[in-house]
Scaffold this motif. Structure first.
Motif, PDB file in Angstrom:
ATOM      1  N   TRP A 102       0.841  -1.205   0.000  1.00  0.00           N
ATOM      2  CA  TRP A 102       0.000   0.000   0.000  1.00  0.00           C
ATOM      3  C   TRP A 102       0.874   1.252   0.000  1.00  0.00           C
ATOM      4  O   TRP A 102       0.575   2.232  -0.685  1.00  0.00           O
ATOM      5  N   LEU A 103       1.960   1.222   0.781  1.00  0.00           N
ATOM      6  CA  LEU A 103       2.854   2.379   0.850  1.00  0.00           C
ATOM      7  C   LEU A 103       3.516   2.654  -0.504  1.00  0.00           C
ATOM      8  O   LEU A 103       3.848   3.805  -0.825  1.00  0.00           O
ATOM      9  N   ASP A 104       3.710   1.588  -1.295  1.00  0.00           N
ATOM     10  CA  ASP A 104       4.326   1.760  -2.616  1.00  0.00           C
ATOM     11  C   ASP A 104       3.300   2.133  -3.680  1.00  0.00           C
ATOM     12  O   ASP A 104       3.669   2.443  -4.823  1.00  0.00           O
ATOM     13  N   GLY A 105       2.023   2.104  -3.353  1.00  0.00           N
ATOM     14  CA  GLY A 105       0.980   2.370  -4.339  1.00  0.00           C
ATOM     15  C   GLY A 105       0.636   3.846  -4.445  1.00  0.00           C
ATOM     16  O   GLY A 105       1.158   4.715  -3.731  1.00  0.00           O
ATOM     17  N   LEU A 106      -0.349   4.106  -5.329  1.00  0.00           N
ATOM     18  CA  LEU A 106      -0.736   5.476  -5.602  1.00  0.00           C
ATOM     19  C   LEU A 106      -1.614   6.064  -4.513  1.00  0.00           C
ATOM     20  O   LEU A 106      -1.701   7.286  -4.357  1.00  0.00           O
ATOM     21  N   ASP A 107      -2.272   5.217  -3.694  1.00  0.00           N
ATOM     22  CA  ASP A 107      -3.175   5.718  -2.661  1.00  0.00           C
ATOM     23  C   ASP A 107      -2.432   6.243  -1.436  1.00  0.00           C
ATOM     24  O   ASP A 107      -3.040   6.881  -0.563  1.00  0.00           O
ATOM     25  N   ALA A 108      -1.145   5.926  -1.317  1.00  0.00           N
ATOM     26  CA  ALA A 108      -0.391   6.288  -0.114  1.00  0.00           C
ATOM     27  C   ALA A 108       0.044   7.743  -0.178  1.00  0.00           C
ATOM     28  O   ALA A 108       1.204   8.064  -0.459  1.00  0.00           O
ATOM     29  N   ARG A 109      -0.910   8.612   0.031  1.00  0.00           N
ATOM     30  CA  ARG A 109      -0.613  10.037  -0.015  1.00  0.00           C
ATOM     31  C   ARG A 109      -0.637  10.692   1.374  1.00  0.00           C
ATOM     32  O   ARG A 109      -0.007  11.718   1.580  1.00  0.00           O
ATOM     33  N   ARG A 110      -1.367  10.100   2.337  1.00  0.00           N
ATOM     34  CA  ARG A 110      -1.507  10.769   3.652  1.00  0.00           C
ATOM     35  C   ARG A 110      -1.932   9.738   4.700  1.00  0.00           C
ATOM     36  O   ARG A 110      -2.833   8.924   4.451  1.00  0.00           O
ATOM     37  N   ILE A 111      -1.288   9.781   5.874  1.00  0.00           N
ATOM     38  CA  ILE A 111      -1.694   9.003   7.057  1.00  0.00           C
ATOM     39  C   ILE A 111      -1.604   9.945   8.255  1.00  0.00           C
ATOM     40  O   ILE A 111      -0.534  10.472   8.569  1.00  0.00           O
ATOM     41  N   ASP A 112      -2.767  10.168   8.949  1.00  0.00           N
ATOM     42  CA  ASP A 112      -2.789  11.041  10.132  1.00  0.00           C
ATOM     43  C   ASP A 112      -2.685  10.257  11.431  1.00  0.00           C
ATOM     44  O   ASP A 112      -2.222  10.791  12.454  1.00  0.00           O
ATOM     45  N   LEU A 113      -3.106   8.979  11.416  1.00  0.00           N
ATOM     46  CA  LEU A 113      -3.126   8.174  12.650  1.00  0.00           C
ATOM     47  C   LEU A 113      -3.040   6.708  12.268  1.00  0.00           C
ATOM     48  O   LEU A 113      -3.651   6.280  11.277  1.00  0.00           O
ATOM     49  N   LEU A 114      -2.267   5.976  13.037  1.00  0.00           N
ATOM     50  CA  LEU A 114      -2.093   4.547  12.796  1.00  0.00           C
ATOM     51  C   LEU A 114      -2.670   3.762  13.969  1.00  0.00           C
ATOM     52  O   LEU A 114      -2.312   4.008  15.115  1.00  0.00           O
ATOM     53  N   VAL A 115      -3.583   2.811  13.669  1.00  0.00           N
ATOM     54  CA  VAL A 115      -4.112   1.873  14.674  1.00  0.00           C
ATOM     55  C   VAL A 115      -3.625   0.506  14.261  1.00  0.00           C
ATOM     56  O   VAL A 115      -4.043  -0.033  13.231  1.00  0.00           O
ATOM     57  N   CYS A 116      -2.709  -0.071  15.088  1.00  0.00           N
ATOM     58  CA  CYS A 116      -1.988  -1.267  14.667  1.00  0.00           C
ATOM     59  C   CYS A 116      -2.036  -2.332  15.730  1.00  0.00           C
ATOM     60  O   CYS A 116      -1.891  -2.041  16.917  1.00  0.00           O
ATOM     61  N   ASP A 117      -2.207  -3.583  15.293  1.00  0.00           N
ATOM     62  CA  ASP A 117      -2.138  -4.723  16.209  1.00  0.00           C
ATOM     63  C   ASP A 117      -0.670  -5.031  16.507  1.00  0.00           C
ATOM     64  O   ASP A 117       0.204  -4.876  15.644  1.00  0.00           O
ATOM     65  N   TYR A 118      -0.404  -5.479  17.758  1.00  0.00           N
ATOM     66  CA  TYR A 118       0.990  -5.759  18.150  1.00  0.00           C
ATOM     67  C   TYR A 118       1.509  -7.010  17.447  1.00  0.00           C
ATOM     68  O   TYR A 118       2.632  -7.037  16.953  1.00  0.00           O
TER      69      TYR A 118
END
Length: 770
Positions: A688-704
């Protein structure tokens, strides 16, 4: 030292003592034996008697009058050295004159005084009093008791007689005195042991018995009687009577039996005989009473002696033989002394045997008793060691069981937490999208059921970890106001749902504590207060008291009666909720609070009354530890007013390898106005980070836990692309390494299962920190 050795020691000592008792040594040529005398009592004719002369054997019963003895010896020449008279037995109340001159005693004996018992005597005779040819010795003696009389005498040079006298006095006076003094000291030791250990009845009774016997035996050799003759005589008589009671008590304790009826009979017999002795004393008939009392005492002691002998049969043969010799020696000494003192059939020059035999027997028995006590103490120590080993083994097994329980709960809870999160989020969304009615009511009940399951699972795991000791606090400087803000963010919705007012007073206080554990502790108290408050408010406030900070959680709820307050921290206890309604909680919150406070070292208290609400408080010490800088106050900071508004329009990335959980979190965040992207693995995130949609991330909710990698790897990848993006870590991993890593990260952590409000509050807090 074993029992047999102790008794054989007695036997050997008796044989050595018998060999040491000297008779009259052969007299040197210059020493003249005097074994004939002229004797008379007042008012009677003078007659010739052989020495030693015993009044009892001579039929003389009247001891009120003094006895007068006249002895004669001859000298071929006046001696050039000092001369002496030696007696093996001479009354302590006497006068001795040589050729009419006083050489020893009083010029006139007092008729009303109290004579002592006859003892050895060495009297110096000045050479000036002697003359060539016939010499005369006049002796006046007063007596009390059956030992009245006079022994044979010797006259000769002082140097020759002194050696014989010292040997005689050593054997017949000093030795028994020393033996009985040692026996008395040993008896006091036994009594002291019994005084400290009242269960040692055998030691105590034998100690008192030995002390009485030692004092009585020692008094036989005192130079003068103690008190009046009548009183001293009665004291000896009473001591003999009560010796029977002590002997019986000792025998029963030694053999480990109890004969209460026999003991009562002996006690009554001792009281009656003592009373009879008092009467006989005032009528001067105590000797006659003693004559038949002592045989009665001997017969009455036979059962106690029998139980001792029966107990001795279990001992080795050598011990039994040695004890038999000791018993025979004691019985023989008693018979001898009875014949000597009471009956008067033996010469007055005889000596008491009990002062020799009894101390040795008492010491031998004392060694046996002390050995028994030390053996018992050794057994107790061995049992204590065995008990400690068993306790250690059981403790180890319990620790292993706790660890196994914790591992089981952790593994089971991990699998249970994932579907619970999904169900909770989906039910919450379905409820929010359903209009009021029967379906909405059903979804409300389902949502409460899911919440109860989440709380129970989290509570059980937290309680298990606290009990097993795996929770180790990480102390740091904690801004109390930050803790208040987090609590308000999580609990304000619950308060509003019940129509309650939750107030947290801003504070600048900073304490040293574990921030995560402190927040959980206070949240449990606030949650408990909201649960048991139907109307009114809940107040959380901090105030300083001396060197401590009191954090109080006050409510206007139902209150707790004083008799119920001591048990409120027990697991699964819910006051005023006997039917265990789901809304009433599972009764674990206060148990977790108590154990958390104990781990943190914070005091926990309660003030409450029925109908007046409750106030739980914790006290945190503000004093810095040695070497630490004082904690500085922090500026007050108000919590976020509207968590949902903080997420409106934010671009949030949700990463979780559980598809249902990921989709449920994404949908729930969208209902709060966020624009959500989701990935199920690190590989999907990198694509996803390498794709065209990866333009903005304001907050990350991540499983450990993400399978290949973990949440930290995902956060690092996102931040490498977009800079320092705020993050919330969600996890179902409750292992200590995972908790240590998460605590050290400084991230906001939400433990699965969680309520939608907890996810909202955490996301809003992370967005606010950005």
């Amino acid at each position: 030292m074993n029992v047999g050795r102790g008794w054989w020691t007695l036997v050997a000592a008796l044989l050595l003592l018998a060999a040491a008792l000297p008779g009259w040594a052969r007299s040197p040529a210059d020493v003249q034996p005097l074994d004939r005398a002229e004797f008379k009592l007042a008012g009677q004719a003078q007659r010739s008697v052989s020495l030693p002369h015993t009044w009892k054997q001579d039929g003389i019963d009247d001891l009120r009058q003094p006895g007068l003895y006249t002895l004669h010896f001859t000298l071929d020449a006046l001696p050039a050295e000092s001369m002496a008279l030696m007696f093996t037995r001479l009354s302590t109340q006497h006068t001795v004159r040589v050729n009419g001159a006083l050489v020893s005693g009083l010029a006139q004996t007092a008729a009303g005084s109290n004579p002592g018992l006859p003892n050895p005597a060495l009297l110096g005779v000045p050479p000036a009093l002697l003359r060539i040819g016939a010499n005369r010795i006049d002796i006046e003696v007063r007596h009390s008791g059956s030992r009245a009389g006079l022994s044979a005498a010797r006259v000769g040079p002082t140097a020759m007689l002194r050696q014989q006298y010292q040997r005689h006095e050593l054997t017949y006076v000093t030795l028994p005195e020393a033996l009985n003094m040692a026996s008395g000291g040993l008896a006091l030791l036994l009594i002291a042991i019994w005084w400290r250990r009242r269960s040692e009845v055998a030691l105590g009774s034998f100690g008192v018995l030995s002390l009485m016997g030692s004092v009585r035996n020692y008094s036989y050799f005192t130079p003068s009687a103690i008190g009046s003759a009548l009183h001293a005589d009665f004291a000896f008589y009473a001591a003999q009577v009560w010796t029977l009671v002590l002997f019986s008590t000792f025998c029963q304790a030694f053999a480990g039996v109890r004969w209460p009826r026999y003991s009562r009979v002996l006690f009554v017999l001792a009281v009656l005989l003592s009373a009879a002795g008092l009467v006989a004393m005032f009528h001067a008939r105590l000797p006659e009473l003693r004559t038949w009392t002592y045989p009665v005492l001997l017969v009455a002691a036979l059962p106690a002696l029998w139980v001792c002998l029966r107990h001795a049969r279990a001992l080795p043969v050598g011990s039994v033989v040695a004890q038999a010799v000791g018993v025979v020696a004691m019985v023989g000494a008693v018979v001898h002394d009875y014949a000597f003192q009471t009956v008067g059939v033996l010469p007055m020059t005889e000596t008491f045997w009990l002062p020799y035999v009894m101390p040795l027997a008492l010491m031998a028995v004392t060694l046996v008793l002390v050995r028994r006590m030390t053996a018992a103490m050794g057994e107790v120590e061995a049992l204590n060691a065995e008990l400690e080993a068993r306790v250690a083994m059981r403790t180890h097994e319990l620790a292993q069981a706790n660890e196994a329980k914790t591992r089981f709960l952790a593994a089971a809870s991990h699998d249970l937490r994932q579907p619970l999160v999904t169900v909770g989020l989906l039910v919450g969304m379905a409820r929010d999208d359903t209009p009021p009615g029967a379906t909405r009511d059903m979804l409300d009940r389902a949502d409460r059921a899911v919440g109860a399951m989440e709380n129970l699972l989290s509570g059980l795991l937290d309680l298990s970890r606290l009990e097993s000791g795996v929770v180790q606090p990480r102390f740091a400087a904690v801004r109390v106001n930050d803790v208040f803000a987090s609590i308000e963010t999580h609990e304000q919705a619950n308060a509003a749902q019940k129509g309650l007012r939750l107030r947290l007073r801003p504070t600048q206080a900073v304490v040293r504590s574990d921030p995560v554990m402190l927040e959980r502790l206070l949240r449990n108290l606030v949650s408990n207060a909201l649960r048991y408050t139907a109307a009114g408010s809940v107040l959380v406030a901090a105030r300083r008291r001396g060197d401590a900070l009191h954090i109080e959680v006050r409510d206007s709820g139902v209150g707790i009666a004083r008799e119920d307050q001591h048990g409120i921290y027990r697991e699964f206890l819910r006051l005023d909720n006997p039917m265990r309604e789901q809304a009433g909680g599972m009764g674990l919150g206060l148990s977790i609070v108590q154990r958390s406070a104990h781990v943190l070292g914070h005091r926990l208290g309660l003030r409450s009354a029925p109908g007046r609400g409750s106030c739980f408080w914790i006290e945190i010490d503000l004093r810095a530890a040695p070497g630490e800088a004082p904690l500085a106050a922090a500026p007050a900071r108000l919590p976020l007013a509207s968590p949902a508004a903080a997420l409106d329009g934010l671009h949030i990335m949700v990463i979780d390898d559980e598809a249902d959980v990921r989709h449920a979190m994404a949908q729930r965040l969208r209902t709060w106005g966020a624009r959500v992207h989701d990935c199920g693995s690190l590989a999907a995130l990198n694509r996803w980070l390498d794709g065209l949609d990866a333009r903005r991330i304001d907050l990350l909710v991540c499983d450990y836990g993400l399978g290949a990698g973990d949440g930290f790897d995902a956060i690092a990848a996102v931040r490498a692309r977009f800079g320092r993006v705020p993050a919330v870590m969600v996890t179902a991993d409750t292992s200590q390494p995972a908790r240590d890593a998460l605590d050290a990260s400084g991230l906001i952590v939400v433990n699965k299962p969680f309520r939608p409000d907890a996810l909202l509050a955490a996301a809003a807090e992370a967005a606010r920190r950005a």
